[in-house]
Each structure stands twice: as structure tokens, then as C-alpha cells.
Enzyme design. Structure first.
Site, PDB file in Angstrom:
ATOM      1  N   ALA A  16      12.113  29.821  34.698  1.00 25.52           N
ATOM      2  CA  ALA A  16      12.979  28.788  34.093  1.00 25.52           C
ATOM      3  C   ALA A  16      12.145  27.747  33.272  1.00 25.52           C
ATOM      4  CB  ALA A  16      13.947  28.186  34.820  1.00 25.52           C
ATOM      5  N   HIS A  55       7.035  26.924  45.521  1.00 29.66           N
ATOM      6  CA  HIS A  55       6.442  26.173  44.533  1.00 29.66           C
ATOM      7  C   HIS A  55       5.538  25.130  45.257  1.00 29.66           C
ATOM      8  CE1 HIS A  55      10.205  27.743  42.898  1.00 29.66           C
ATOM      9  NE2 HIS A  55       9.620  27.495  41.602  1.00 29.66           N
ATOM     10  N   MET A  58       7.199  24.703  36.177  1.00 31.56           N
ATOM     11  CA  MET A  58       6.954  23.938  37.391  1.00 31.56           C
ATOM     12  C   MET A  58       6.316  25.301  38.097  1.00 31.56           C
ATOM     13  SD  MET A  58       9.449  21.285  38.382  1.00 31.56           S
ATOM     14  CE  MET A  58      10.110  20.020  37.081  1.00 31.56           C
ATOM     15  N   SER A  59       6.013  26.523  37.721  1.00 28.70           N
ATOM     16  CA  SER A  59       5.602  27.789  38.416  1.00 28.70           C
ATOM     17  C   SER A  59       4.706  28.666  37.865  1.00 28.70           C
ATOM     18  CB  SER A  59       6.934  28.428  38.753  1.00 28.70           C
ATOM     19  OG  SER A  59       7.605  29.099  37.914  1.00 28.70           O
ATOM     20  N   ASN A  99      16.592  24.719  28.779  1.00 25.12           N
ATOM     21  CA  ASN A  99      16.976  23.353  27.968  1.00 25.12           C
ATOM     22  C   ASN A  99      15.742  23.007  27.087  1.00 25.12           C
ATOM     23  OD1 ASN A  99      15.285  23.235  30.845  1.00 25.12           O
ATOM     24  ND2 ASN A  99      14.951  21.415  29.499  1.00 25.12           N
ATOM     25  N   HIS A 157      13.857  28.309  53.585  1.00 24.92           N
ATOM     26  CA  HIS A 157      13.427  29.228  52.503  1.00 24.92           C
ATOM     27  C   HIS A 157      14.300  30.418  52.339  1.00 24.92           C
ATOM     28  CE1 HIS A 157      10.889  28.586  49.091  1.00 24.92           C
ATOM     29  NE2 HIS A 157      10.096  27.873  49.777  1.00 24.92           N
ATOM     30  N   SER A 188      14.344  31.606  39.057  1.00 22.64           N
ATOM     31  CA  SER A 188      15.887  30.841  39.345  1.00 22.64           C
ATOM     32  C   SER A 188      16.713  31.781  38.805  1.00 22.64           C
ATOM     33  CB  SER A 188      15.816  29.584  39.009  1.00 22.64           C
ATOM     34  OG  SER A 188      14.536  28.858  39.120  1.00 22.64           O
ATOM     35  N   TYR A 196       5.677  22.023  44.130  1.00 18.90           N
ATOM     36  CA  TYR A 196       6.239  20.811  44.314  1.00 18.90           C
ATOM     37  C   TYR A 196       6.841  20.698  45.598  1.00 18.90           C
ATOM     38  CZ  TYR A 196      10.441  23.207  42.716  1.00 18.90           C
ATOM     39  OH  TYR A 196      11.335  24.333  42.502  1.00 18.90           O
ATOM     40  N   GLU A 197       6.914  21.806  46.419  1.00 19.92           N
ATOM     41  CA  GLU A 197       7.516  21.643  47.671  1.00 19.92           C
ATOM     42  C   GLU A 197       6.500  21.192  48.723  1.00 19.92           C
ATOM     43  OE1 GLU A 197      10.274  25.380  48.593  1.00 19.92           O
ATOM     44  OE2 GLU A 197       8.666  25.904  47.167  1.00 19.92           O
ATOM     45  N   HIS A 207      18.909  19.335  36.939  1.00 22.44           N
ATOM     46  CA  HIS A 207      18.570  20.644  37.624  1.00 22.44           C
ATOM     47  C   HIS A 207      20.013  21.576  37.459  1.00 22.44           C
ATOM     48  CE1 HIS A 207      17.077  23.870  40.183  1.00 22.44           C
ATOM     49  NE2 HIS A 207      18.117  23.468  41.322  1.00 22.44           N
TER      50      HIS A 207
HETATM   51  N1  HPA Z   1      10.485  20.926  32.450  1.00 15.33           N
HETATM   52  C1  HPA Z   1       9.998  21.723  33.572  1.00 15.33           C
HETATM   53  N2  HPA Z   1      10.393  22.398  34.365  1.00 15.33           N
HETATM   54  C2  HPA Z   1      11.657  23.113  33.905  1.00 15.33           C
HETATM   55  C3  HPA Z   1      12.204  22.633  32.769  1.00 15.33           C
HETATM   56  C4  HPA Z   1      11.764  21.441  31.944  1.00 15.33           C
HETATM   57  O1  HPA Z   1      12.307  20.996  31.196  1.00 15.33           O
HETATM   58  N3  HPA Z   1      13.522  23.273  32.496  1.00 15.33           N
HETATM   59  C5  HPA Z   1      13.443  24.400  33.652  1.00 15.33           C
HETATM   60  N4  HPA Z   1      12.253  24.208  34.513  1.00 15.33           N
END
Ligand code: HPA
Length: 287
Positions: free
Chosen positions: A117, A87, A215-216, A239, A65, A34, A89-90, A251
Site C-alpha cells: 500500500a 517492516h 514503508m516497505s 491515499n 506477528h 496489507s 519500523y517494527e 492508518h
Molecule cells: N505514506 C507512507 N506509507 C503509506 C502511505 C503514505 O501516504 N499510504 C500507505 N502507506
């Protein structure tokens, strides 16, 4: 149904012809997470193909996409970059998510640099810091190698002891020093998402030895290891994970921090590419 091997060979042929990738070349491959798409724009003589023109890539999902495979040069080093990734989750299974990495390996990439990220579970991390991934925990319950082994690609039971390559780790540390950047190091734990973690899950991740959650990345790293492609991973800690930070996670916040860090992340990648090229030997393409 064609096998993943057949699909990867077919896709690699299309990519090689469409992007005019010289057969004898062994590029550094980069998966851009990202907010890092701009890296591909900085390649000299860059040419790209949208995922929709690459056989084996899934048809566009609801959101549509926006993804491309880009080939170009950076400081005299050939680079293959995936601008955008798939991903789980898609709704894609792990093998589909990992397919682009198989194509990069099939094209003879010598190194795979994966970026993402992530939320920091290590309380000493601060948003905006970059972390070298030293190892991972696959907490998804899925594996891209489930199903019959494709012996042409790699062994049934691949070893992951050195999935994150020590030579590339040193190249990345050197790139961080050369570009005057602080680089953390730690373990990345992959969740399926798309919900962010609960505070209890974050405490669990921490107790399991994770420094960051995301998540990747894990599916791509597993297929790379299967095919003998050395990996280097970098997380942007956007974060502090849920519960470590008391405020609700959005997000939007992840995107904003990734955007704010983009400049230094791109500097680090630019410093890394020539060093990665020198750190590991070329690999032979399968197509
Ligand atoms: N959790 C999961 N995936 C993420 C996060 C998080 O806090 N921040 C960025 N991608």
C-alpha cells in the site's frame, strides 16, 4: 552467529519439507501487502507454515506477528506466498526485513511479485488505483546488503538497472488488460516510517521523481536483485500523500481503501501468476 546464507538454506529446507514443495519446481513467489492475505486462501491444495516455525524469522514482536508462508497452486502454476511481511519500523534491520525474500529465492522461485500500500505523490493518481512499480528510490539510509558480502548469494556490488524485470512488467500489463483494469506506472520511494510524511517531504519525493511513497518493499527487491531473482512490483495507492490531500492521513483510511480494492487487486494477481510463470525461466533452488 550463522550467516544469512546458512539461515536461508536451513529455513528453505524446513519450508520444503513442511510444505512438501517439489524439488524440481520453480514457483512464482508473491509478497502480499496489507489487505491482500486472501490471495493465499485461494490457492488450491494450500498448505502453510507460520513465521514462528521458520528458522531465521524474528520472534514475534509486541503486536504478535500473524504471518505465514503458504504454498499452493493457481491455474496450474505453483505459488509461494508470504502472507504478511516484516517492516523496518517494527525495529527490524533491513537484512531481517529482507530475509523472507532470500528464502523464496533460495527455494528456487522464478519470479518475485511484491505488493504494498502506498501514498500517491503524483497528483494525477486517485485513491484506489493500482500502480506498476517501474523503479524505486531507497530513502531509508539502510540497505539489506550492508556487511560482509555473502558470495554464494550474489555479487558485492549488484546492479539494480533491471531490478524491476521488463518481461514481468509486460506480463503485468497484459494481466491488467486481460482483467480489464487500469494500471498506472511509477516510481516508489521508501521511507522508514512509521510516521507518515510531512507535506515538505512529499514535495521532496515528488521533486526526486517519486510517484508513490511507502514503508516497505525496497529491502526485498534489493536482495532479490542480489540473488538474480526477477521482480514485479505493484502498489495499491490507498491515499494521496500528505499535503496533496488536505485532510489528515490515518492508518484506518489506508486499511479501508486497501480493503475496498482487494477484489480487483486479487483479480490482477490471479491474471498475473500464469503469465509470470511463462514470462521468465525457472531458477534452480539452493536448498
Ligand atoms: N505514506 C507512507 N506509507 C503509506 C502511505 C503514505 O501516504 N499510504 C500507505 N502507506
Amino acid at each position: 552467529m550463522p550467516s544469512w546464507t546458512e539461515l536461508a538454506l536451513e529455513c528453505a529446507r524446513v519450508a520444503r519439507a513442511g510444505l512438501r514443495i517439489p524439488q524440481e519446481e520453480s514457483p512464482v513467489a508473491v509478497v502480499l501487502g496489507s489487505g491482500l492475505g486472501a490471495f493465499a486462501e485461494q490457492l488450491e491444495g494450500a498448505r502453510g507454515l507460520p513465521f514462528s516455525e521458520l528458522p531465521g524469522f524474528p520472534r514475534a514482536t509486541v503486536q504478535g506477528h500473524k504471518g505465514r508462508l503458504v504454498y499452493g497452486m493457481l491455474s496450474n502454476a505453483p505459488v509461494l506466498a508470504l502472507q504478511g511481511r516484516l517492516h523496518g519500523y517494527e525495529g527490524h534491520d533491513a537484512a531481517t526485513v529482507a530475509f523472507p525474500a532470500r528464502v523464496l529465492a533460495t527455494l528456487g522461485a522464478r519470479a518475485l511479485v511484491v505488493t504494498n500500500a502506498a501514498g500517491g505523490t503524483n497528483p494525477s493518481f486517485a485513491p484506489g488505483e493500482l500502480m506498476r512499480i517501474t523503479d524505486h528510490i531507497n530513502f531509508t539510509g539502510k540497505n539489506p546488503l550492508l556487511g560482509p558480502n555473502e558470495d554464494q548469494l550474489g555479487p558485492r556490488f549488484p546492479d539494480l538497472t533491471h531490478a524491476y524485470d521488463a518481461r514481468l512488467a509486460e506480463a503485468l500489463e497484459e494481466a491488467a488488460r486481460a482483467s480489464n483494469q487500469k494500471l498506472r506506472a511509477g516510481v516508489y520511494l521508501m521511507m522508514n516510517g512509521p510516521s507518515y510524511e510531512t507535506p515538505a517531504e512529499v514535495r521532496m519525493a515528488r521533486a526526486m521523481g517519486a510517484d508513490a511513497v511507502g514503508m516497505s518493499t525496497v529491502p526485498e527487491v534489493i536482495v532479490a536483485a542480489h540473488m538474480g531473482l526477477p521482480v514485479c512490483g505493484i502498489s495499491c495507492i490507498t491515499n494521496l500523500a500528505a499535503g496533496i490531500s488536505q485532510h489528515p492521513l490515518t492508518h484506518q483510511e489506508v486499511i479501508e481503501v486497501a480493503k475496498a480494492v482487494e477484489g480487483k487487486f486479487l483479480d490482477l494477481l490471479r491474471a498475473l501468476v500464469p503469465r509470470a510463470l511463462a514470462a521468465v525461466p525457472p531458477r534452480r533452488a539452493l536448498a
